[in-house]
Design a protein around this motif. Structure first.
Motif, PDB file in Angstrom:
ATOM      1  N   ALA A 165       9.382 -61.260 -90.035  1.00  0.00           N
ATOM      2  CA  ALA A 165       8.749 -62.315 -90.820  1.00  0.00           C
ATOM      3  C   ALA A 165       7.268 -62.468 -90.523  1.00  0.00           C
ATOM      4  O   ALA A 165       6.487 -62.774 -91.436  1.00  0.00           O
ATOM      5  CB  ALA A 165       9.454 -63.649 -90.565  1.00  0.00           C
ATOM      6  N   TYR A 166       6.880 -62.256 -89.257  1.00  0.00           N
ATOM      7  CA  TYR A 166       5.524 -62.597 -88.865  1.00  0.00           C
ATOM      8  C   TYR A 166       4.727 -61.417 -88.302  1.00  0.00           C
ATOM      9  O   TYR A 166       3.605 -61.157 -88.752  1.00  0.00           O
ATOM     10  CB  TYR A 166       5.527 -63.725 -87.824  1.00  0.00           C
ATOM     11  CG  TYR A 166       6.359 -64.915 -88.198  1.00  0.00           C
ATOM     12  CD1 TYR A 166       6.240 -65.518 -89.453  1.00  0.00           C
ATOM     13  CD2 TYR A 166       7.272 -65.467 -87.297  1.00  0.00           C
ATOM     14  CE1 TYR A 166       7.000 -66.626 -89.792  1.00  0.00           C
ATOM     15  CE2 TYR A 166       8.023 -66.582 -87.617  1.00  0.00           C
ATOM     16  CZ  TYR A 166       7.899 -67.152 -88.873  1.00  0.00           C
ATOM     17  OH  TYR A 166       8.645 -68.242 -89.204  1.00  0.00           O
ATOM     18  N   ARG A 167       5.281 -60.714 -87.328  1.00  0.00           N
ATOM     19  CA  ARG A 167       4.485 -59.706 -86.638  1.00  0.00           C
ATOM     20  C   ARG A 167       4.096 -58.541 -87.544  1.00  0.00           C
ATOM     21  O   ARG A 167       3.065 -57.905 -87.334  1.00  0.00           O
ATOM     22  CB  ARG A 167       5.244 -59.155 -85.409  1.00  0.00           C
ATOM     23  CG  ARG A 167       5.557 -60.143 -84.314  1.00  0.00           C
ATOM     24  CD  ARG A 167       4.367 -60.968 -83.830  1.00  0.00           C
ATOM     25  NE  ARG A 167       3.212 -60.210 -83.384  1.00  0.00           N
ATOM     26  CZ  ARG A 167       3.036 -59.745 -82.132  1.00  0.00           C
ATOM     27  NH1 ARG A 167       3.984 -59.952 -81.214  1.00  0.00           N
ATOM     28  NH2 ARG A 167       1.955 -59.105 -81.804  1.00  0.00           N
ATOM     29  N   ARG A 168       4.891 -58.250 -88.554  1.00  0.00           N
ATOM     30  CA  ARG A 168       4.568 -57.151 -89.472  1.00  0.00           C
ATOM     31  C   ARG A 168       3.631 -57.587 -90.595  1.00  0.00           C
ATOM     32  O   ARG A 168       3.277 -56.775 -91.449  1.00  0.00           O
ATOM     33  CB  ARG A 168       5.849 -56.575 -90.073  1.00  0.00           C
ATOM     34  CG  ARG A 168       6.785 -55.962 -89.044  1.00  0.00           C
ATOM     35  CD  ARG A 168       7.999 -55.380 -89.722  1.00  0.00           C
ATOM     36  NE  ARG A 168       9.063 -55.063 -88.770  1.00  0.00           N
ATOM     37  CZ  ARG A 168      10.256 -54.595 -89.104  1.00  0.00           C
ATOM     38  NH1 ARG A 168      10.553 -54.398 -90.393  1.00  0.00           N
ATOM     39  NH2 ARG A 168      11.170 -54.355 -88.190  1.00  0.00           N
ATOM     40  N   GLN A 169       3.277 -58.858 -90.589  1.00  0.00           N
ATOM     41  CA  GLN A 169       2.365 -59.388 -91.601  1.00  0.00           C
ATOM     42  C   GLN A 169       1.047 -59.739 -90.920  1.00  0.00           C
ATOM     43  O   GLN A 169       0.963 -60.710 -90.174  1.00  0.00           O
ATOM     44  CB  GLN A 169       2.970 -60.640 -92.257  1.00  0.00           C
ATOM     45  CG  GLN A 169       4.282 -60.397 -92.958  1.00  0.00           C
ATOM     46  CD  GLN A 169       4.095 -59.555 -94.206  1.00  0.00           C
ATOM     47  OE1 GLN A 169       3.218 -59.818 -95.021  1.00  0.00           O
ATOM     48  NE2 GLN A 169       4.933 -58.540 -94.345  1.00  0.00           N
ATOM     49  N   SER A 170       0.020 -58.957 -91.167  1.00  0.00           N
ATOM     50  CA  SER A 170      -1.244 -59.157 -90.448  1.00  0.00           C
ATOM     51  C   SER A 170      -1.796 -60.562 -90.656  1.00  0.00           C
ATOM     52  O   SER A 170      -2.417 -61.135 -89.755  1.00  0.00           O
ATOM     53  CB  SER A 170      -2.271 -58.120 -90.896  1.00  0.00           C
ATOM     54  OG  SER A 170      -2.490 -58.205 -92.306  1.00  0.00           O
ATOM     55  N   ALA A 171      -1.569 -61.150 -91.824  1.00  0.00           N
ATOM     56  CA  ALA A 171      -2.090 -62.486 -92.094  1.00  0.00           C
ATOM     57  C   ALA A 171      -1.407 -63.553 -91.245  1.00  0.00           C
ATOM     58  O   ALA A 171      -1.983 -64.615 -90.988  1.00  0.00           O
ATOM     59  CB  ALA A 171      -1.924 -62.823 -93.573  1.00  0.00           C
ATOM     60  N   PHE A 196       1.019 -66.615 -85.480  1.00  0.00           N
ATOM     61  CA  PHE A 196       2.230 -66.639 -84.666  1.00  0.00           C
ATOM     62  C   PHE A 196       1.875 -66.493 -83.185  1.00  0.00           C
ATOM     63  O   PHE A 196       2.362 -67.246 -82.328  1.00  0.00           O
ATOM     64  CB  PHE A 196       3.159 -65.503 -85.097  1.00  0.00           C
ATOM     65  CG  PHE A 196       4.365 -65.333 -84.224  1.00  0.00           C
ATOM     66  CD1 PHE A 196       5.493 -66.113 -84.396  1.00  0.00           C
ATOM     67  CD2 PHE A 196       4.375 -64.379 -83.203  1.00  0.00           C
ATOM     68  CE1 PHE A 196       6.611 -65.957 -83.579  1.00  0.00           C
ATOM     69  CE2 PHE A 196       5.482 -64.219 -82.386  1.00  0.00           C
ATOM     70  CZ  PHE A 196       6.602 -65.014 -82.582  1.00  0.00           C
ATOM     71  N   ARG A 197       1.011 -65.544 -82.877  1.00  0.00           N
ATOM     72  CA  ARG A 197       0.655 -65.272 -81.479  1.00  0.00           C
ATOM     73  C   ARG A 197      -0.099 -66.438 -80.865  1.00  0.00           C
ATOM     74  O   ARG A 197       0.214 -66.872 -79.751  1.00  0.00           O
ATOM     75  CB  ARG A 197      -0.181 -63.989 -81.408  1.00  0.00           C
ATOM     76  CG  ARG A 197      -0.549 -63.542 -80.010  1.00  0.00           C
ATOM     77  CD  ARG A 197      -1.284 -62.215 -80.049  1.00  0.00           C
ATOM     78  NE  ARG A 197      -2.515 -62.324 -80.821  1.00  0.00           N
ATOM     79  CZ  ARG A 197      -3.665 -62.776 -80.328  1.00  0.00           C
ATOM     80  NH1 ARG A 197      -3.750 -63.136 -79.064  1.00  0.00           N
ATOM     81  NH2 ARG A 197      -4.740 -62.848 -81.091  1.00  0.00           N
ATOM     82  N   LEU A 198      -1.097 -66.966 -81.571  1.00  0.00           N
ATOM     83  CA  LEU A 198      -1.901 -68.058 -81.023  1.00  0.00           C
ATOM     84  C   LEU A 198      -1.080 -69.325 -80.831  1.00  0.00           C
ATOM     85  O   LEU A 198      -1.246 -70.047 -79.841  1.00  0.00           O
ATOM     86  CB  LEU A 198      -3.100 -68.332 -81.928  1.00  0.00           C
ATOM     87  CG  LEU A 198      -4.185 -67.249 -81.956  1.00  0.00           C
ATOM     88  CD1 LEU A 198      -5.259 -67.601 -82.976  1.00  0.00           C
ATOM     89  CD2 LEU A 198      -4.800 -67.051 -80.579  1.00  0.00           C
TER      90      LEU A 198
END
Length: 566
Positions: free
Chosen positions: A509-515, A520-522
């Motif tokens: 859902a998140y890590r494969r989406q650069s946007a 997600f990380r921050l």
């Protein structure tokens, strides 16, 4: 009202007609281990003091009326407790004794304290209490006796007084009148003064309740640290010594978030601050520029647009300088050394302003003693309400000094910590995209999801811990989320049993989406403890999530869910 005229001898006989162990049975498990010091405020006939002394406690009984003290000696001539003349709200002789107590009994007394004196009376009692000590009160509910100086009482008033003084209500129960008066009932309330054994909470209470305050800044700094401990502990660096280092920029960000709603409503924060940002002492122009900012503009992990970058940076710079010059400097130990030493640094706005750890650290650091930091982490649920109540009282006093009367509801609304609106739109959008590809499963059951039964679950429930960070939003079956898990915290085995599905969801859902990957990380780095900014991976994020679950279960006592078997 009921007309009642009672002679002291008759009153004493009536009290003594009820067995003390029966009246006080509700508080047996609250009594401290022996030996311990106990204070009985408003001893009446001495019934309860004698019972406590018979259990092996060192008891000081306080009774203001001379004739009733004579009745005490008549009924309990051989009981081993001290009896002195004193009364609420002063308790002057007790204070001069230098004693402090593990347990304080205030039995059938509070209705005789005038409402205007109750704040002072409660402060006196709680100041006499040792850390981890208990105050046990009984409140009379029913018709008042005419001819006796009685006033209405309520549990809500006691709860508010407890919060205001850094204590918490541990128990509330109700019982019938032991003298058989059917029109009366008694509410029984146990209040505990929390402590972690390190001296941190007494230190915080001293700053909150006793320190001189020419502004609300000391309260603001303590509340900022509560908010960071609760909402952004991942930004804090543990040095391995006796302090932690808090990036000064995150303290400044939370400072601005606390003050914006207060100042935009012209609520005074010092005796001379009357209108909006007048004579505030910090960020006058910059806060004026930010009054139209939405909460999402000032949220950890967000990028600040070019149109607001200058104003945000200048506001945080000014707030950092104010923290360093004023509350951090003037909040001191008895020897005059600062409790929260600060090392500010000059900083310029970066070309691309992201509200992350690197940017916050560019303002310098605030050093927080380890025992204080642990207290903020563990006891924010009790400490912050006390800060808020004292802040409200201080603001009202400033307003009265200026000849103003504030709207209490507006003041309390402005004092609320503003979290973002509950928003799962991004997570739902990603879930629907994965659902179309046939790759979406309930994290709790492992079953394939359909659009008709898809819910986005706050893994850690919103009602107890508001957090719309992407890592906390998980796809789940609607029937499971709404009828099984609801507002519960998954227990350890349930969370770990779902680990592969949770990390698979995060990745797809998140890590494969650069946007979304950066957000997600921050968010995870800010909110979850123990994560390494340079070596961030999903397994570490899940372990940090598990540690946060443990903290919520232990410190905030959020009810747990045992998975599909519960």
């Amino acid at each position: 009202m009921i007309a009642v005229v009672t002679r002291p001898g008759e009153a004493a006989a009536r009290y003594e007609s009820v067995d003390a162990s029966r009246v006080n049975d509700w508080l047996r498990d609250l009594l401290p281990s022996r030996p311990a010091a106990v204070l009985d405020v408003g001893a009446g006939s001495g019934r309860d003091a004698a019972w406590l002394a018979s259990l092996g406690y060192d008891v000081l009984a306080v009774e203001p009326h001379r004739v009733m003290r004579e009745e005490v000696r008549r009924w309990h001539p051989d009981s081993r407790f001290e009896l002195i003349a004193d009364r609420l709200p002063e308790l002057g002789r007790v204070f001069r004794s230098g004693l402090s107590f593990d347990f304080i009994l205030v039995n059938a007394v509070w209705m005789f304290i005038a409402p205007t004196l109750r704040e002072r009376a409660f402060r006196k009692v709680v100041t006499l209490l040792k850390p981890r000590g208990v105050i046990a009160l009984t409140l009379r509910e029913g018709p008042l006796d005419a001819g006796r100086d009685m006033h209405p009482v309520s549990v809500q008033e006691i709860e508010q007084l407890a919060r205001r003084h850094g204590a918490y209500v541990e128990r509330v129960s109700e019982d019938a009148d032991f003298l058989g008066r059917k029109e009366l009932t008694w509410k029984r309330i146990a209040i505990r003064l929390p402590d972690d054994g390190t001296g941190a909470l007494p230190l915080i209470r001293r700053v909150v309740l006793n320190d001189n305050k020419s502004s609300t800044y000391k309260l603001a700094l303590l509340r900022v640290l509560c908010r960071i401990a609760n909402g952004a502990p991942g930004l804090v660096r543990e040095t391995g010594g006796d302090h932690v280092e808090v990036p000064l920029g995150i303290a400044a960000l939370y400072w601005v978030r606390l003050y914006l709603p207060l100042l935009s409503r012209s609520l005074p924060q010092s005796p001379i601050n009357r209108r909006r940002f007048e004579r505030l002492g910090f960020a006058v122009e910059e806060l004026g520029e930010l009054t139209g900012a939405t909460l999402s503009d000032l949220r950890v992990g967000m990028r600040v647009g070019a149109d607001r970058k200058r104003a945000v940076h200048r506001a945080l710079r000014a707030a950092s300088d104010t923290i360093a010059r004023m509350p951090a400097r003037h909040m001191t130990y008895a020897d005059g050394s600062p409790i929260l030493p600060v090392a500010p640094k000059p900083s310029a706005p970066p070309p691309d302003l992201v509200l992350d750890r690197t940017y916050f650290a560019s303002f310098g650091t605030l050093r927080v003693p380890m025992h204080l930091w642990r207290a903020f982490q563990r006891y924010t649920v009790w400490v912050e309400p006390a800060l808020v109540e004292e802040w409200i009282g201080l603001t009202n006093r400033y307003a009265l000094h200026q000849g103003r009367t504030l709207d209490e509801a507006e003041l309390r609304q402005a004092m609320r910590w503003s979290e973002p609106e509950r928003d799962v739109a991004v997570a739902r959008s990603r879930a629907l995209a994965l659902l179309d590809d046939g790759h979406l499963f309930c994290v709790w059951t492992g079953k394939r999801l359909r659009e008709g039964n898809l819910d986005i679950d706050h893994c850690f429930p919103w009602s107890a811990w508001p957090c719309d960070d992407l890592w906390n939003l998980l796809p789940a079956q609607r029937s499971v989320n709404q009828h099984r898990k609801r507002e519960l915290l998954p227990d350890d085995s349930t969370l770990r049993g779902a680990s592969d599905r949770i990390m698979g969801w995060w990745d797809a859902a998140y890590r494969r989406q650069s946007a979304l990957d950066e957000r997600f990380r921050l968010e995870a780095l800010a909110r979850l403890p123990t994560l390494d900014q340079l070596n961030f991976d999903l397994a570490d994020a899940f372990d940090a999530m598990s540690l946060q679950r443990l903290r919520l279960a232990r410190d905030q006592r959020i009810p747990e869910w045992g998975g599909m078997e519960s």
